[in-house]
Design a protein around this motif. Structure first.
Motif, PDB file in Angstrom:
ATOM      1  N   ILE A 157       0.840  -1.203   0.000  1.00 16.76           N
ATOM      2  CA  ILE A 157       0.000   0.000   0.000  1.00 16.76           C
ATOM      3  C   ILE A 157       0.873   1.251   0.000  1.00 16.76           C
ATOM      4  CG2 ILE A 157      -1.724   1.302   1.308  1.00 16.76           C
ATOM      5  CD1 ILE A 157      -2.738  -1.408   2.379  1.00 16.76           C
ATOM      6  N   GLU A 158       1.932   1.237   0.808  1.00 19.48           N
ATOM      7  CA  GLU A 158       2.846   2.380   0.852  1.00 19.48           C
ATOM      8  C   GLU A 158       3.513   2.586  -0.508  1.00 19.48           C
ATOM      9  OE1 GLU A 158       5.647   4.006   4.307  1.00 19.48           O
ATOM     10  OE2 GLU A 158       6.463   2.182   3.409  1.00 19.48           O
ATOM     11  N   SER A 159       3.890   1.506  -1.157  1.00 19.99           N
ATOM     12  CA  SER A 159       4.487   1.601  -2.492  1.00 19.99           C
ATOM     13  C   SER A 159       3.497   2.182  -3.494  1.00 19.99           C
ATOM     14  CB  SER A 159       4.954   0.218  -2.960  1.00 19.99           C
ATOM     15  OG  SER A 159       5.996  -0.267  -2.147  1.00 19.99           O
ATOM     16  N   TYR A 160       2.237   1.803  -3.356  1.00 20.44           N
ATOM     17  CA  TYR A 160       1.209   2.281  -4.281  1.00 20.44           C
ATOM     18  C   TYR A 160       1.051   3.801  -4.200  1.00 20.44           C
ATOM     19  CZ  TYR A 160      -3.354   2.852  -6.502  1.00 20.44           C
ATOM     20  OH  TYR A 160      -4.388   3.262  -7.311  1.00 20.44           O
ATOM     21  N   VAL A 161       1.030   4.356  -2.986  1.00 17.32           N
ATOM     22  CA  VAL A 161       0.852   5.807  -2.873  1.00 17.32           C
ATOM     23  C   VAL A 161       2.086   6.549  -3.389  1.00 17.32           C
ATOM     24  CG1 VAL A 161      -0.813   5.629  -0.987  1.00 17.32           C
ATOM     25  CG2 VAL A 161       1.605   5.895  -0.448  1.00 17.32           C
ATOM     26  N   CYS A 162       3.265   5.946  -3.235  1.00 18.52           N
ATOM     27  CA  CYS A 162       4.470   6.551  -3.827  1.00 18.52           C
ATOM     28  C   CYS A 162       4.349   6.593  -5.345  1.00 18.52           C
ATOM     29  CB  CYS A 162       5.712   5.757  -3.433  1.00 18.52           C
ATOM     30  SG  CYS A 162       6.227   5.923  -1.714  1.00 18.52           S
TER      31      CYS A 162
END
Length: 392
Positions: A157-162
């Motif tokens: 999820i963190e990678s997705y927002v990046c």
């Protein structure tokens, strides 16, 4: 590059979301204040969406909008808490209200506010900047150990927002690397800065030599949360007292409850060489740093480099820090004494520095030269301007 709008309420350039108490003298709020002041100087019209905790700085043009204080909260500890989650619900409601009134070109989302800022972007069609001050997954897993079982999913999820942000502004190399691995193509490294002189605005006459009873002074400045490694310093003080080393560890910072807890513990254990002074204004920081013989940063968790380290370096005092990536991405053995995260290692490091004055001076001088060359306010402004010039 985004076009600068007029100063009217209907058309504002940038909304900065600050999901922390603002303003208080703590790392992220200080960084946000530095950010908005410089964006304002560039000519952008700035609004801040802040929590209902903190004191509003005396800005000329920057407007602060606060969410409702459902909990009548007076303070908020660092990190994720149930209280913070409830207060952020109020921020989301206020965000929707603001977006219905103002046509913001850019939303600058600090830390976890990126998640709901990304959620609403298709509705309001703004450019989105992710201000990545820390690894949110790391914070959550460190705070709630039961999340370890789904850590990989949270990292996705963190990678997705990046990946989906129009720009990622990372506060340190390790976070920039994380954004790059996520596939983000517009990443900007914007570290904290050495700005002791700009902060030095309060006269202070408190004499640390009186507190230390004229012993050498090893100083720590910061909050007393577990990730900061203060318990490591506590045990180091006990060992130093056993060895009759003439040094006093002085700790500045922490909430009243945390300071009281440690002070009671110090009194119970009979430690004479460990002093908890509580919080002091940031404007007095230079006054305290210049009185120290050694500066300490015992952080044991986290990816981002502590803000204090940059001002430590600017003071030209020798630094002892844990040899972890949180420090080693800025410090090396020419600019600091990096030691394993243990009380024994800190004791040995303190002894090494107080027994070798030339070595201590070399460390301090090298750190000061480096930080003003690479991480001064001019470098910060240049990197911030470049980041905003890439937005289209």
């Amino acid at each position: 590059m985004i076009k600068r709008y007029s100063k009217s309420m209907k058309k504002r350039d940038i909304l900065v979301i600050a999901p922390q108490p603002f303003f208080i003298e703590r790392g992220t709020p200080i960084a946000i204040d530095l950010l908005v002041r410089n964006l304002d100087n560039f000519g952008y019209s700035i609004d801040i969406l802040a929590m209902p905790i903190g004191v509003s700085p005396n800005y000329d043009r920057i407007k602060i909008h606060r969410s409702l204080n459902y909990l009548n909260a007076k303070e908020l500890k660092p990190g994720f808490t149930l209280k913070k989650i409830i207060l952020e619900v109020g921020m989301v409601i206020k965000f929707i209200t603001l977006m219905s009134k103002c046509n913001y070109r850019v939303v600058h989302a600090v830390e976890e506010s990126i998640f709901w800022a990304l959620l609403f972007r298709p509705v309001y069609k703004y450019l989105l900047v992710y201000d990545m001050d820390s690894s949110l997954v790391e914070q959550m897993v460190n705070r709630f150990r039961w999340l370890k079982s789904i850590e990989n999913r949270l990292e996705s999820i963190e990678s997705y927002v990046c990946l989906k942000s129009d720009a990622v502004i990372a506060v340190c190399n390790s976070l920039a690397d994380k954004a790059a691995k996520a596939g983000s193509k517009n990443i900007h490294l914007l570290t904290d800065v050495a700005n002791l002189r700009e902060q030095a605005n309060i006269e202070c006459k408190e004499d640390l030599n009186e507190i230390s009873q004229n012993n050498k002074i090893a100083l720590y400045v910061g909050n007393l949360e577990a990730y900061q490694g203060v318990t490591l310093l506590y045990e180091a003080a006990r060992l130093l007292q056993q060895d009759k080393v003439e040094i006093c560890i002085i700790i500045i910072g922490g909430s009243e409850s945390d300071v009281q807890y440690y002070q009671n513990k110090v009194n119970g254990d009979g430690l004479k060489n460990l002093k908890f002074l509580g919080s002091r204004p940031v404007g007095m920081l230079e006054h305290y740093l210049m009185q120290a013989d050694i500066l300490l940063s015992p952080r044991i968790e986290g990816s981002n480099t502590p803000m204090k380290v940059f001002n430590y370096m600017a003071s030209a005092r020798p630094i002892i820090a844990t040899d972890l990536n949180t420090h080693s991405q800025i410090l090396n053995n020419e600019r600091a004494l990096l030691v394993p995260p243990s009380s024994v290692a800190f004791v040995n490091g303190i002894k090494k520095i107080i027994e070798n004055e030339d070595y201590a001076q070399r460390l301090g001088s090298a750190a000061k030269e480096y930080v003003f060359r690479e991480h001064g306010i001019d470098q910060f402004r240049r990197r911030l301007q470049i980041a905003y010039d890439t937005l289209k």
